[in-house]
Every structure is written in C-alpha cells, then in structure tokens.
Design a protein around this motif. Sequence first.
Motif, mmCIF file in Angstrom:
data_model
loop_
_atom_site.group_PDB
_atom_site.id
_atom_site.type_symbol
_atom_site.label_atom_id
_atom_site.label_comp_id
_atom_site.label_asym_id
_atom_site.label_seq_id
_atom_site.Cartn_x
_atom_site.Cartn_y
_atom_site.Cartn_z
ATOM 1 N N ASN A 175 -64.445 -69.566 27.979
ATOM 2 C CA ASN A 175 -64.095 -68.000 28.616
ATOM 3 C C ASN A 175 -65.670 -67.038 29.064
ATOM 4 O O ASN A 175 -66.278 -66.205 28.716
ATOM 5 C CB ASN A 175 -64.222 -66.857 27.122
ATOM 6 N N PHE A 176 -66.238 -67.753 29.905
ATOM 7 C CA PHE A 176 -67.165 -67.766 30.510
ATOM 8 C C PHE A 176 -67.384 -66.687 31.929
ATOM 9 O O PHE A 176 -65.586 -67.107 31.897
ATOM 10 C CB PHE A 176 -68.256 -68.654 31.194
ATOM 11 N N PRO A 177 -68.160 -65.689 32.150
ATOM 12 C CA PRO A 177 -67.830 -65.327 32.983
ATOM 13 C C PRO A 177 -67.815 -65.577 34.075
ATOM 14 O O PRO A 177 -68.452 -66.520 34.589
ATOM 15 C CB PRO A 177 -69.006 -64.040 33.192
ATOM 16 N N GLU A 178 -66.508 -65.106 35.516
ATOM 17 C CA GLU A 178 -66.420 -66.079 36.359
ATOM 18 C C GLU A 178 -68.348 -66.733 37.174
ATOM 19 O O GLU A 178 -68.385 -66.464 38.311
ATOM 20 C CB GLU A 178 -64.942 -65.654 37.257
ATOM 21 N N SER A 179 -68.689 -64.862 37.183
ATOM 22 C CA SER A 179 -70.021 -64.657 37.366
ATOM 23 C C SER A 179 -71.052 -65.477 37.608
ATOM 24 O O SER A 179 -72.490 -65.661 38.470
ATOM 25 C CB SER A 179 -70.067 -63.479 37.690
ATOM 26 N N CYS A 180 -70.778 -66.300 36.196
ATOM 27 C CA CYS A 180 -72.336 -66.511 36.163
ATOM 28 C C CYS A 180 -72.207 -68.174 36.464
ATOM 29 O O CYS A 180 -71.353 -69.406 37.257
ATOM 30 C CB CYS A 180 -71.927 -67.552 34.550
ATOM 31 N N THR A 181 -73.722 -68.827 37.263
ATOM 32 C CA THR A 181 -74.047 -70.440 37.742
ATOM 33 C C THR A 181 -74.213 -70.877 36.536
ATOM 34 O O THR A 181 -73.823 -71.253 35.526
ATOM 35 C CB THR A 181 -74.990 -69.477 38.401
ATOM 36 N N GLU A 182 -73.561 -72.303 37.007
ATOM 37 C CA GLU A 182 -74.037 -73.425 36.044
ATOM 38 C C GLU A 182 -75.028 -73.377 35.359
ATOM 39 O O GLU A 182 -75.208 -73.862 34.740
ATOM 40 C CB GLU A 182 -73.692 -74.709 36.931
ATOM 41 N N GLN A 183 -76.566 -73.125 36.145
ATOM 42 C CA GLN A 183 -77.585 -73.277 35.213
ATOM 43 C C GLN A 183 -77.431 -71.762 34.642
ATOM 44 O O GLN A 183 -77.984 -72.532 33.070
ATOM 45 C CB GLN A 183 -78.958 -72.880 36.518
#
Length: 90
Positions: A7-15
């Motif tokens: 459930n992480f925001p889709e806009s977050c990067t892997e880092q």
Amino acid sequence: MNLTVRNFPESCTEQQVRDFLKKELGHYASEVEVYEVGTPAVYAVVELDASVPYVGEVIARQVHALHMNGVALEASSSLFGDEPDKRQQQ
C-alpha cells in the motif's frame, strides 16, 4: 524472517520506499527489496534480522501504524518468505 509491506503510494520511487523502511525499522531491516514500482501494486519485502518468530508480528503491527505520504501502510510477516520472488519470474 520476512516482512511484506504493501500500500505504498504509486508515486514513490524505489529509493524512497527503501529509505523509509530502513529509517523506520532501523537495525531490524537487514535487506529491503522493492517490487512493481510505479504501479498501484508496489510492495516491499524486508528481510528482518530477528530470530524470534513473534518479533516479525510485532514489527508488522507497528508498520500498520505508519503512513507514507499520507497513505496508511499494510504489513504481514512470514517465517519462510512465502512471497513469490519476482526476480525469478522475470
């Protein structure tokens, strides 16, 4: 022991996901792998540096209280890493 966080925001990067989890879990997170970045299904598998089974469950409950960019996270622990390994499917 593994902890799966969803459930992480889709806009977050892997880092961003990796840095957030390492900061929040501290010394318990020995390795963090992030999958399906940029999609609504993004999730991370954290290898926990803990040998006692109930520790993973306690950590999972604490992660449920965390928010990343205003989104509540979901977590579950497993003793044997029952998440499919995406590296083998590619």
